[in-house]
Design a protein around this motif. Structure first.
Motif, PDB file in Angstrom:
ATOM      1  N   ARG A 270       0.832  -1.208   0.000  1.00 43.40           N
ATOM      2  CA  ARG A 270       0.000   0.000   0.000  1.00 43.40           C
ATOM      3  C   ARG A 270       0.868   1.260   0.000  1.00 43.40           C
ATOM      4  O   ARG A 270       0.544   2.236  -0.677  1.00 43.40           O
ATOM      5  N   VAL A 271       1.943   1.226   0.761  1.00 45.48           N
ATOM      6  CA  VAL A 271       2.860   2.366   0.781  1.00 45.48           C
ATOM      7  C   VAL A 271       3.456   2.566  -0.605  1.00 45.48           C
ATOM      8  O   VAL A 271       3.548   3.692  -1.105  1.00 45.48           O
ATOM      9  N   LYS A 273       2.207   1.737  -3.497  1.00 46.55           N
ATOM     10  CA  LYS A 273       1.194   2.252  -4.416  1.00 46.55           C
ATOM     11  C   LYS A 273       1.048   3.762  -4.268  1.00 46.55           C
ATOM     12  O   LYS A 273       0.932   4.495  -5.258  1.00 46.55           O
ATOM     13  N   ASP A 274       1.060   4.248  -3.026  1.00 48.65           N
ATOM     14  CA  ASP A 274       0.970   5.696  -2.783  1.00 48.65           C
ATOM     15  C   ASP A 274       2.210   6.419  -3.302  1.00 48.65           C
ATOM     16  O   ASP A 274       2.115   7.509  -3.888  1.00 48.65           O
ATOM     17  N   ALA A 277       2.132   6.831  -7.032  1.00 50.18           N
ATOM     18  CA  ALA A 277       1.260   7.933  -7.438  1.00 50.18           C
ATOM     19  C   ALA A 277       1.951   9.287  -7.276  1.00 50.18           C
ATOM     20  O   ALA A 277       1.722  10.210  -8.065  1.00 50.18           O
ATOM     21  N   LYS A 278       2.817   9.396  -6.258  1.00 51.23           N
ATOM     22  CA  LYS A 278       3.502  10.670  -6.010  1.00 51.23           C
ATOM     23  C   LYS A 278       4.729  10.856  -6.904  1.00 51.23           C
ATOM     24  O   LYS A 278       4.985  11.947  -7.402  1.00 51.23           O
ATOM     25  N   GLU A 390       3.906   7.005   6.547  1.00 53.14           N
ATOM     26  CA  GLU A 390       3.000   6.386   5.581  1.00 53.14           C
ATOM     27  C   GLU A 390       2.639   4.966   6.008  1.00 53.14           C
ATOM     28  O   GLU A 390       1.493   4.530   5.869  1.00 53.14           O
ATOM     29  N   LYS A 393      -0.012   4.990   8.732  1.00 50.37           N
ATOM     30  CA  LYS A 393      -1.340   5.278   8.181  1.00 50.37           C
ATOM     31  C   LYS A 393      -1.937   4.032   7.525  1.00 50.37           C
ATOM     32  O   LYS A 393      -3.131   3.742   7.698  1.00 50.37           O
ATOM     33  N   GLN A 394      -1.113   3.282   6.821  1.00 54.43           N
ATOM     34  CA  GLN A 394      -1.607   2.116   6.107  1.00 54.43           C
ATOM     35  C   GLN A 394      -1.832   0.918   7.035  1.00 54.43           C
ATOM     36  O   GLN A 394      -2.652   0.046   6.736  1.00 54.43           O
TER      37      GLN A 394
END
Length: 416
Positions: A270-271, A273-274, A277-278, A390, A393-394
Motif C-alpha cells: 500500500r505504501v 502504491k501511494d 502515485a507521487k 505512511e 497510516k496504512q
C-alpha cells in the motif's frame, strides 16, 4: 555435521569468484575473466537477439542475449576498479576503517549521537555511504554487511556457541515450518549447481530451520528460501548467513513482513502504491485506468528482495545499500524499475503486457549502476521518517481489512 558449518561454501561452486579480490590490486591478475560466446551461424543475423547461455559472477546459469554478455563484462571490470578504490582507502585510513563507529542511516546498531559527532566519523560515514552505493567488492561484502547492518553486534550479544546449539536443538524435529522448507528446497535456484546439490540444500535447510526455531512467530515464509540462499553464497559460512537473515528480519525490514498474515507485506504494498502515485503520477494513473494492481508484480519483489527478479550482482548491489540505508531502498529500486520503462508502460493497454515488460526489464538489468542511478537520482529523496509515517497510516487500514477477512471466514465456518 557441525564441522561443515564454518567452511567456505562459496569456493565449492565458483572458485574463480574470489580470486579477483583475495589480494590487493598490486598483485591482482592482469587478465580479465571475460564471458565469451560462440556461434556457428553463417550469414546475416541480429546479434543483439542471439540467445546466449552463460554463468554469471555468482555461479548462476542464465540465458540472455549478446548485449547482456557485453554489459556483464563491463560490470566485471567496474567491480575491479571499485575494488582498487576500497584497497586504496584501506591503505590510507587503515584496515577495517569502515568498522569504526558511524552515523547509521537505518537506525541500526553502532549509531552515535550528534552531540558526540566527530568530523572524522562524519567523513567516514559520508565516504562509506558513497562507496557502498557504488558497490562493495565481493570479497569485502561479508565483513561490510555484518558491520553496517548490525548483524555483528547482534551476534555478540549471545554465546559463541549459539548457532551450533540452535542447530543441534532442531535436529529430528518436525514442524509445519520444516515441512514447508523441505518442500521448497529443491525449487530454490535449481539453476545454481551448488544450491541444487545435496550439500547446498542441507546448508540452506539448517539456516532456515534454525531461524524458524529462533523466531516461531515468523517461522518460515516462502520467499525467505531465496533470500537465505543468496546470503549463503555471499557470506561464505552458514553462521554469518544466519545472522544476516536475523538482522534483516528483526531490524532492517518492517516487522510482520513474513508472519502468517503477511500484514507487514500488505502495508509495504500500500505504501508503494501511494509512492508510485507521487513519484510517477502518469504511470500510476495509467495503470489504475487499466485496472492493474501493481502488487501482482511487486509483492514478489519485496518478499524475495528482488533475488528472484534481478540478476545476482544487481540484486547484491541493491542489498549493499539496503543493509546500510534501510528498507526505504526497496521502494527506491521498485519505483526506478517502473520509471525506467515509463514510455513503454504508457503505451500498453493490456495487463499481461505490463507484467511481461516488467519481467523482461528486471531479467536483463545486468547493469547495477543504471538501476541505482535511476533509483536515487531520478526518483528523488525519500526519508525514512516519511515512509514510517505512511506505514503507520496504512497499518490501520490493513489490520482492519485482515480483521474483516477473519470475521468473514469465521462466519462461513459457522454457517457450514
Amino acid at each position: 555435521m557441525f564441522g561443515t558449518q564454518t567452511r567456505d561454501v562459496a569456493d565449492d561452486f565458483n572458485p574463480r569468484r574470489w580470486t579477483l579480490w583475495n589480494t590487493p590490486p598490486t598483485s591482482m591478475p592482469t587478465t580479465t575473466h571475460t564471458i565469451r560466446y560462440n556461434t556457428t551461424k553463417k550469414g546475416f543475423f541480429n546479434a543483439h537477439l542471439l540467445s546466449v547461455k552463460f554463468e554469471d559472477m555468482y555461479g548462476f546459469r542464465v540465458e540472455g542475449n549478446v548485449d547482456d554478455v557485453n554489459v556483464l563484462n563491463e560490470v566485471r571490470e567496474r567491480i575491479r576498479e571499485q575494488g582498487r578504490v576500497w584497497w586504496a582507502l584501506e591503505a590510507s585510513k587503515g584496515a577495517n576503517w569502515y568498522l569504526q563507529p558511524r552515523i547509521s542511516s537505518n537506525g541500526g546498531e553502532g549509531v552515535i549521537s550528534v552531540t558526540s559527532l566527530k568530523l572524522s566519523v562524519l567523513t567516514n560515514t559520508i565516504t562509506l555511504r558513497r562507496l557502498i552505493r557504488k558497490g562493495v567488492p565481493p570479497v569485502l561484502r561479508p565483513k561490510v554487511w555484518l558491520s553496517v547492518s548490525g548483524a555483528a553486534k547482534k551476534r555478540s550479544t549471545v554465546p559463541e556457541t549459539y548457532y551450533d546449539e540452535l542447530i543441534r536443538a532442531t535436529e529430528g524435529k518436525t514442524t509445519p515450518a520444516t515441512r514447508q522448507i523441505d518442500h521448497d528446497l529443491p525449487r530454490t535456484f535449481p539453476c545454481h549447481p551448488w544450491l541444487d546439490s545435496e550439500e547446498g540444500q542441507a546448508s540452506l535447510r539448517r539456516v532456515l530451520v534454525g531461524y524458524s526455531f529462533r523466531d516461531s512467530e515468523v517461522g518460515y515464509c516462502q520467499g525467505l528460501n531465496y533470500v537465505a540462499a543468496l546470503l549463503l553464497l555471499v557470506m561464505k559460512t552458514e553462521e554469518d548467513a544466519f545472522w544476516m537473515l536475523a538482522v534483516l528480519l528483526e531490524n532492517v525490514l518492517v516487522s510482520d513482513c513474513y508472519t502468517d498474515n503477511l500484514s507487514g507485506c500488505h502495508v509495504e504494498q500500500r505504501v508503494f502504491k501511494d509512492l508510485l502515485a507521487k513519484k510517477c503520477p502518469r504511470i500510476a494513473a495509467h495503470l489504475e485506468a487499466m485496472g492493474f494492481d501493481v502488487s501482482l508484480v511487486t509483492t514478489e519483489w519485496f518478499l524475495c528482495l528482488f533475488s528472484k527478479s534481478l540478476p545476482s550482482e544487481t540484486t547484491l548491489r541493491v542489498w549493499d545499500v539496503l543493509f546500510n540505508e534501510g528498507a526505504k531502498v526497496l521502494f527506491h529500486v521498485a519505483l526506478a524499475i517502473f520509471k525506467m520503462r515509463e514510455d513503454d508502460i504508457l503505451h500498453i493497454q493490456h495487463i499481461g503486457d505490463v507484467i511481461d515488460i516488467l519481467q523482461t526489464t528486471t531479467h536483463h538489468l545486468y547493469d547495477p549502476d543504471e538501476l541505482l542511478t535511476f533509483a536515487f537520482d531520478k526518483i528523488g529523496s525519500m526519508t525514512t521518517n516519511t515512509i514510517t509515517k505512511e506505514r503507520k497510516k496504512q497499518e490501520t487500514v490493513v489490520m482492519a481489512e485482515l480483521d474483516q477477512r477473519i470475521r468473514r471466514l469465521s462466519s462461513l465456518k459457522m454457517d457450514g
